[in-house]
Design a protein around this motif. Sequence first.
Motif, PDB file in Angstrom:
ATOM      1  N   ILE A   3      36.854  49.205  34.430  1.00  0.00           N
ATOM      2  CA  ILE A   3      36.998  47.618  34.093  1.00  0.00           C
ATOM      3  C   ILE A   3      38.661  47.624  33.837  1.00  0.00           C
ATOM      4  CG2 ILE A   3      36.972  45.953  32.153  1.00  0.00           C
ATOM      5  CD1 ILE A   3      34.451  47.663  31.539  1.00  0.00           C
ATOM      6  N   LYS A   4      39.104  46.674  34.816  1.00  0.00           N
ATOM      7  CA  LYS A   4      40.652  46.300  34.782  1.00  0.00           C
ATOM      8  C   LYS A   4      40.737  44.854  33.991  1.00  0.00           C
ATOM      9  CE  LYS A   4      41.254  49.875  36.953  1.00  0.00           C
ATOM     10  NZ  LYS A   4      41.146  51.227  36.374  1.00  0.00           N
ATOM     11  N   LEU A   5      41.933  45.057  33.433  1.00  0.00           N
ATOM     12  CA  LEU A   5      42.508  43.882  32.620  1.00  0.00           C
ATOM     13  C   LEU A   5      43.794  43.142  33.447  1.00  0.00           C
ATOM     14  CD1 LEU A   5      42.244  44.747  29.082  1.00  0.00           C
ATOM     15  CD2 LEU A   5      40.763  43.102  30.322  1.00  0.00           C
ATOM     16  N   GLY A   6      43.488  42.069  34.201  1.00  0.00           N
ATOM     17  CA  GLY A   6      44.523  41.726  35.047  1.00  0.00           C
ATOM     18  C   GLY A   6      45.330  40.467  34.340  1.00  0.00           C
ATOM     19  N   CYS A   7      44.456  39.334  34.378  1.00  0.00           N
ATOM     20  CA  CYS A   7      45.120  38.052  33.824  1.00  0.00           C
ATOM     21  C   CYS A   7      44.721  37.678  32.241  1.00  0.00           C
ATOM     22  CB  CYS A   7      44.823  36.775  34.375  1.00  0.00           C
ATOM     23  SG  CYS A   7      42.827  36.521  34.474  1.00  0.00           S
ATOM     24  N   GLU A   8      43.627  38.448  31.781  1.00  0.00           N
ATOM     25  CA  GLU A   8      42.967  38.078  30.559  1.00  0.00           C
ATOM     26  C   GLU A   8      42.895  36.514  30.172  1.00  0.00           C
ATOM     27  OE1 GLU A   8      44.321  40.866  27.624  1.00  0.00           O
ATOM     28  OE2 GLU A   8      45.909  41.755  29.037  1.00  0.00           O
ATOM     29  N   HIS A   9      42.560  35.916  31.230  1.00  0.00           N
ATOM     30  CA  HIS A   9      42.071  34.621  31.156  1.00  0.00           C
ATOM     31  C   HIS A   9      40.846  34.067  31.660  1.00  0.00           C
ATOM     32  CE1 HIS A   9      45.871  33.548  28.920  1.00  0.00           C
ATOM     33  NE2 HIS A   9      46.721  34.205  29.985  1.00  0.00           N
ATOM     34  N   GLY A  10      40.197  35.177  32.269  1.00  0.00           N
ATOM     35  CA  GLY A  10      39.085  35.064  33.098  1.00  0.00           C
ATOM     36  C   GLY A  10      39.236  34.414  34.396  1.00  0.00           C
ATOM     37  N   VAL A  11      40.575  34.506  35.045  1.00  0.00           N
ATOM     38  CA  VAL A  11      40.651  33.824  36.314  1.00  0.00           C
ATOM     39  C   VAL A  11      40.490  34.696  37.344  1.00  0.00           C
ATOM     40  CG1 VAL A  11      42.305  32.620  37.639  1.00  0.00           C
ATOM     41  CG2 VAL A  11      42.321  32.012  35.270  1.00  0.00           C
ATOM     42  N   CYS A  12      41.033  36.077  37.138  1.00  0.00           N
ATOM     43  CA  CYS A  12      41.110  37.136  38.274  1.00  0.00           C
ATOM     44  C   CYS A  12      39.904  37.799  38.696  1.00  0.00           C
ATOM     45  CB  CYS A  12      42.349  38.008  38.009  1.00  0.00           C
ATOM     46  SG  CYS A  12      42.058  39.177  36.922  1.00  0.00           S
ATOM     47  N   GLY A  13      38.871  37.941  37.498  1.00  0.00           N
ATOM     48  CA  GLY A  13      37.816  38.590  37.941  1.00  0.00           C
ATOM     49  C   GLY A  13      37.902  40.213  37.799  1.00  0.00           C
ATOM     50  N   GLN A  67      42.655  47.662  48.957  1.00  0.00           N
ATOM     51  CA  GLN A  67      44.113  48.679  49.208  1.00  0.00           C
ATOM     52  C   GLN A  67      44.305  48.982  47.883  1.00  0.00           C
ATOM     53  OE1 GLN A  67      47.059  46.346  51.391  1.00  0.00           O
ATOM     54  NE2 GLN A  67      45.565  45.703  52.739  1.00  0.00           N
ATOM     55  N   CYS A  68      44.868  48.425  47.166  1.00  0.00           N
ATOM     56  CA  CYS A  68      45.622  49.076  45.726  1.00  0.00           C
ATOM     57  C   CYS A  68      44.435  49.624  44.701  1.00  0.00           C
ATOM     58  CB  CYS A  68      46.475  48.251  45.033  1.00  0.00           C
ATOM     59  SG  CYS A  68      45.643  46.846  43.986  1.00  0.00           S
ATOM     60  N   GLY A  69      43.192  48.849  45.057  1.00  0.00           N
ATOM     61  CA  GLY A  69      41.896  49.008  44.247  1.00  0.00           C
ATOM     62  C   GLY A  69      41.717  48.383  42.861  1.00  0.00           C
ATOM     63  N   PHE A  70      42.903  47.649  42.414  1.00  0.00           N
ATOM     64  CA  PHE A  70      42.791  47.209  41.200  1.00  0.00           C
ATOM     65  C   PHE A  70      41.557  46.250  40.982  1.00  0.00           C
ATOM     66  CE2 PHE A  70      44.257  44.599  37.780  1.00  0.00           C
ATOM     67  CZ  PHE A  70      44.805  45.644  36.445  1.00  0.00           C
ATOM     68  N   CYS A  71      41.479  45.324  41.744  1.00  0.00           N
ATOM     69  CA  CYS A  71      40.511  44.324  41.683  1.00  0.00           C
ATOM     70  C   CYS A  71      39.073  44.847  42.098  1.00  0.00           C
ATOM     71  CB  CYS A  71      40.795  43.086  42.802  1.00  0.00           C
ATOM     72  SG  CYS A  71      41.027  43.471  44.585  1.00  0.00           S
ATOM     73  N   THR A  72      39.211  45.946  43.005  1.00  0.00           N
ATOM     74  CA  THR A  72      37.823  46.135  43.581  1.00  0.00           C
ATOM     75  C   THR A  72      36.473  46.156  42.598  1.00  0.00           C
ATOM     76  OG1 THR A  72      39.229  47.444  44.844  1.00  0.00           O
ATOM     77  CG2 THR A  72      36.736  48.138  44.974  1.00  0.00           C
ATOM     78  N   ALA A  73      36.556  46.808  41.250  1.00  0.00           N
ATOM     79  CA  ALA A  73      35.459  46.957  40.405  1.00  0.00           C
ATOM     80  C   ALA A  73      35.069  45.674  40.016  1.00  0.00           C
ATOM     81  CB  ALA A  73      35.923  47.690  39.138  1.00  0.00           C
ATOM     82  N   GLY A  74      35.730  44.556  39.898  1.00  0.00           N
ATOM     83  CA  GLY A  74      35.226  43.315  39.876  1.00  0.00           C
ATOM     84  C   GLY A  74      34.716  42.482  40.867  1.00  0.00           C
ATOM     85  N   PHE A  75      35.201  42.718  42.096  1.00  0.00           N
ATOM     86  CA  PHE A  75      34.329  42.375  43.569  1.00  0.00           C
ATOM     87  C   PHE A  75      33.089  43.305  43.452  1.00  0.00           C
ATOM     88  CE2 PHE A  75      38.510  40.922  45.185  1.00  0.00           C
ATOM     89  CZ  PHE A  75      38.042  39.689  45.585  1.00  0.00           C
ATOM     90  N   LEU A  76      33.148  44.495  43.474  1.00  0.00           N
ATOM     91  CA  LEU A  76      31.897  45.223  43.448  1.00  0.00           C
ATOM     92  C   LEU A  76      30.696  44.964  42.609  1.00  0.00           C
ATOM     93  CD1 LEU A  76      33.189  48.984  43.815  1.00  0.00           C
ATOM     94  CD2 LEU A  76      32.028  47.607  45.426  1.00  0.00           C
ATOM     95  N   MET A  77      31.138  44.365  41.157  1.00  0.00           N
ATOM     96  CA  MET A  77      30.113  43.848  40.447  1.00  0.00           C
ATOM     97  C   MET A  77      29.415  42.485  40.636  1.00  0.00           C
ATOM     98  SD  MET A  77      29.791  46.730  38.681  1.00  0.00           S
ATOM     99  CE  MET A  77      28.591  45.903  37.570  1.00  0.00           C
ATOM    100  N   SER A  78      30.439  41.604  41.248  1.00  0.00           N
ATOM    101  CA  SER A  78      30.085  40.343  41.525  1.00  0.00           C
ATOM    102  C   SER A  78      29.200  40.372  42.744  1.00  0.00           C
ATOM    103  CB  SER A  78      31.344  39.306  41.942  1.00  0.00           C
ATOM    104  OG  SER A  78      32.067  39.215  40.884  1.00  0.00           O
ATOM    105  N   ALA A  79      29.316  41.472  43.916  1.00  0.00           N
ATOM    106  CA  ALA A  79      28.648  41.527  44.841  1.00  0.00           C
ATOM    107  C   ALA A  79      27.343  42.136  44.499  1.00  0.00           C
ATOM    108  CB  ALA A  79      29.310  42.343  46.008  1.00  0.00           C
ATOM    109  N   SER A 139      33.910  34.017  44.913  1.00  0.00           N
ATOM    110  CA  SER A 139      35.070  33.175  44.597  1.00  0.00           C
ATOM    111  C   SER A 139      35.858  33.154  43.451  1.00  0.00           C
ATOM    112  CB  SER A 139      34.356  31.580  45.039  1.00  0.00           C
ATOM    113  OG  SER A 139      33.496  31.379  43.787  1.00  0.00           O
ATOM    114  N   GLY A 140      35.289  33.801  42.412  1.00  0.00           N
ATOM    115  CA  GLY A 140      35.724  34.005  41.125  1.00  0.00           C
ATOM    116  C   GLY A 140      36.727  35.331  41.211  1.00  0.00           C
ATOM    117  N   ASN A 141      36.837  36.018  42.042  1.00  0.00           N
ATOM    118  CA  ASN A 141      37.416  37.371  42.210  1.00  0.00           C
ATOM    119  C   ASN A 141      38.836  37.106  42.943  1.00  0.00           C
ATOM    120  OD1 ASN A 141      34.492  38.075  41.830  1.00  0.00           O
ATOM    121  ND2 ASN A 141      35.759  39.617  41.046  1.00  0.00           N
ATOM    122  N   LEU A 142      40.087  37.444  42.638  1.00  0.00           N
ATOM    123  CA  LEU A 142      41.117  37.487  43.450  1.00  0.00           C
ATOM    124  C   LEU A 142      41.548  38.904  43.864  1.00  0.00           C
ATOM    125  CD1 LEU A 142      42.831  34.927  41.013  1.00  0.00           C
ATOM    126  CD2 LEU A 142      41.730  34.594  42.989  1.00  0.00           C
TER     127      LEU A 142
END
Length: 165
Positions: free
Chosen positions: A44-54, A105-117, A137-140
Motif C-alpha cells: 500500500i502506497k501513500l501518495g496524495c493522502e487525499h484520496g485522489v491518486c488511488g 515503470q516506477c511501480g508506485f501506483c501499481t498496487a492501486g491499479f491492481l486492486m482496482s482492476a 479512472s480513480g487511479n493516477l
Amino acid sequence: MTTPSPSDRVEIDVEVNGRRRTVAVDARETLADHLRNDQKLTGIKLGCEHGVCGACTILMDGAAVRSCLTLAAQGDGRSIRTVEDLSDGALSPLQEAFKRHHALQCGFCTAGFLMSATELLEANPSPTKEEVIEALSGNLCRCTGYQTIVEAVLDAPGQIGNKNG
C-alpha cells in the motif's frame, strides 16, 4: 459526546488477506497507516493522502476503497485485501499481464491499479475497454500513460480466478 484524543485506542476484529485478527488501533489512525505500519503490508502506497491518486487502494468487503481516507476502526468486522493477497509467491495472472504489457515503470501506483482492476475483474470477468477505463479512472500514473495498463487488464480475463486477480 466527547471527541476522542489521538491516543485513544479502539479494538477491532478484522480479516486481512484471509487472516482474522483482533487488534487495538488508534481512534484516528488511517487504515493505510495501520496496514503499513502495524501489519507490515507495505504494498500500500501513500501518495496524495487525499484520496485522489488511488495508490492506497485496497478491497474492503470486495469494494475498492482509498485506505488513506478510511479510519482503521472502520475495518471492524470487515474483510480487507491488499496487493499482497494477489499472489502466493509467484505473480498472479493480472500481475503477469502487467509485466507482459510493460504496464508499470516506477511501480508506485501499481498496487492501486491492481486492486482496482481486481475489483472489476471479479465482478465482470470480461470487461470492455470502456469499462476498464472507467474502473481505473480513480487511479493516477505519472510515468506510463494508461494504454499499457488498460491493455494488461483486458489481457487478464479468462486467467483470473475468484481470489487471485
